[in-house]
Design an enzyme around this catalytic site. Structure first.
Site, PDB file in Angstrom:
ATOM      1  N   TYR A  39       2.897   8.491  -9.978  1.00 42.53           N
ATOM      2  CA  TYR A  39       1.552   8.098  -9.552  1.00 42.53           C
ATOM      3  C   TYR A  39       1.438   7.822  -8.058  1.00 42.53           C
ATOM      4  CZ  TYR A  39       0.315   8.666 -14.292  1.00 42.53           C
ATOM      5  OH  TYR A  39       0.078   9.261 -15.507  1.00 42.53           O
ATOM      6  N   TYR A  75      -1.668  -4.237   5.347  1.00 43.28           N
ATOM      7  CA  TYR A  75      -2.382  -5.443   5.733  1.00 43.28           C
ATOM      8  C   TYR A  75      -2.413  -5.621   7.252  1.00 43.28           C
ATOM      9  CZ  TYR A  75      -2.163  -6.505   0.783  1.00 43.28           C
ATOM     10  OH  TYR A  75      -2.300  -6.441  -0.586  1.00 43.28           O
ATOM     11  N   GLU A 100      -6.437   1.432  -7.966  1.00 47.79           N
ATOM     12  CA  GLU A 100      -6.504   2.652  -8.754  1.00 47.79           C
ATOM     13  C   GLU A 100      -6.666   2.377 -10.244  1.00 47.79           C
ATOM     14  OE1 GLU A 100      -3.371   5.292  -6.000  1.00 47.79           O
ATOM     15  OE2 GLU A 100      -2.960   4.922  -8.134  1.00 47.79           O
ATOM     16  N   HIS A 130       4.250  -9.445  -6.786  1.00 50.12           N
ATOM     17  CA  HIS A 130       4.210  -8.129  -7.430  1.00 50.12           C
ATOM     18  C   HIS A 130       5.203  -8.009  -8.584  1.00 50.12           C
ATOM     19  CE1 HIS A 130       2.100  -5.880  -3.881  1.00 50.12           C
ATOM     20  NE2 HIS A 130       1.528  -7.045  -4.178  1.00 50.12           N
ATOM     21  N   GLN A 157       2.974 -15.942  -6.956  1.00 50.15           N
ATOM     22  CA  GLN A 157       2.537 -15.108  -8.067  1.00 50.15           C
ATOM     23  C   GLN A 157       3.484 -15.174  -9.262  1.00 50.15           C
ATOM     24  OE1 GLN A 157       1.919 -11.088  -6.619  1.00 50.15           O
ATOM     25  NE2 GLN A 157       0.648 -11.787  -4.926  1.00 50.15           N
TER      26      GLN A 157
END
Length: 364
Positions: free
Chosen positions: A245, A256, A235, A141, A79
């Site tokens: 949050y 997972y 979300e 991430h 990523q």
């Protein structure tokens, strides 16, 4: 040119979602995992590829240049790579842009920002202005999306680093946070925790997992973001300065492995989402449509979906989602980004090693 008619796919929702006929036009293809798109005042577009390439395209999709800018310590793996591109608010005079990207090594990395001057041939005067801390291992991430607030400060989204999810509740670092900065990387004096001991001064909000969609609606003075859940628990949030949050204390998702991450879907003192997806759609880019071409879509939020292979249209009333429609699933592609163009069209980036830039126009 590809032509499709939008179909209502949200059975069971309120009946006022009307089909809006559209056609899809491929402007560019053979893009290597395109990640973000922004529009220049002259109508050209800047497009990033995760592999480290920045392209300038004409309004018709023709390539003006394709470069690999010299980004300090660029990390390309999984990523990790080049992410967001955005113009600074004073672009008309400064010609400066901001890029976000993964920086470091597989053993020590995080998200970085650079400021650079856009030239006819590429970029010059590249300056690193921010690096998220602490450095962590792995290539997942990173967050990386950027939006500008009314005061011309920027908000950068950051991920939790995947293996470091508990750090999203640690206010001393940047993992799983949104940070607010000036365009030169300095810290605004009115950030919510700027003078609080034990808090990173850049923090704007905390308790996030991996935020890959954000925009500021100037009309309502509202900041929206969305984030990936694990298995379920994606979300959509309204962001307020200093708020928490919830991740990983409160989540609708499970791990997972199938294990519960937390017994709480809501927790006192933590902000609940205004909308969510379970199972996960893997939300990516996001835009608020204020264009002139699609009357039925005015004021709607469009969310790109990777796992969902579609774009989700969200209809708002009083800052609450009242309807959802699935669009562009006929492409059968992971959608990385969705943007509103200055011409009122929607623009899509498909997420693959042979990705495309697609323009959405009303049907003839």
């Amino acid at each position: 040119m590809l032509r499709f008619s939008a179909l209502l796919l949200c059975w069971g929702l309120l009946p006022t979602v009307l089909a809006q006929p559209y056609q899809l036009q491929v402007l560019a293809d053979k893009l290597h995992y395109p990640w973000a798109l922004t529009f220049l005042p002259d109508g050209d577009m800047l497009l990033t590829e995760r592999s480290g390439t920045l392209k300038r395209l004409s309004p018709e999709g023709d390539e003006r240049f394709s470069i690999e800018p010299d980004l300090p310590d660029l990390l390309k793996a999984s990523q990790a790579g080049l992410q967001e591109v955005t113009l600074t608010p004073d672009f008309a005079t400064s010609q400066r842009i901001i890029l976000s990207y993964a920086c470091g090594t597989l053993q020590a990395n995080n998200t970085c920002l650079v400021s650079a001057e856009l030239t006819d041939a590429g970029l010059s005067d590249i300056k690193k202005i921010f690096q998220a801390q602490p450095l962590k291992a792995g290539a997942a991430h990173f967050g990386g999306r950027i939006t500008w607030l009314a005061d011309h400060s920027l908000v950068l989204t950051l991920g939790d680093g995947f293996d470091y999810r508990e750090q999203a509740q640690n206010p001393a670092n940047h993992l799983g946070k949104l940070v607010r900065l000036h365009a030169d990387g300095s810290v605004p004096a009115d950030n919510p925790y700027v003078a609080k001991e034990g808090y990173a001064p850049e923090l704007y909000s905390l308790g996030h997992r991996n935020v890959q969609g954000i925009f500021y609606d100037a009309a309502s003075q509202t900041l929206y973001s969305h984030e990936h859940g694990p298995r379920g628990g994606d979300e959509l949030n309204i962001i307020r300065a200093g708020a928490n949050y919830g991740w990983p204390v409160a989540t609708e998702g499970i791990d997972y492995t199938g294990a519960r991450i937390s017994p709480f879907s809501h927790y006192d003192g933590m902000q609940p989402p205004v909308w969510g997806w379970s199972p996960s759609i893997a939300p990516a880019g996001m835009t608020l449509y204020r264009g002139s071409l699609f009357r039925a879509w005015q004021g709607n939020i469009f969310v790109a979906a990777l796992a969902g292979k579609s774009v989700r249209r969200l209809v708002l009333e009083n800052q609450q989602v009242v309807q959802e429609q699935t669009l562009f699933s006929e492409l059968q592609q992971r959608i990385r980004d969705v943007r509103t163009g200055p011409d009122g069209a929607l623009y899509l980036l498909t997420d693959s090693q042979d990705g495309q830039l697609i323009k959405v126009l009303p049907a003839d």
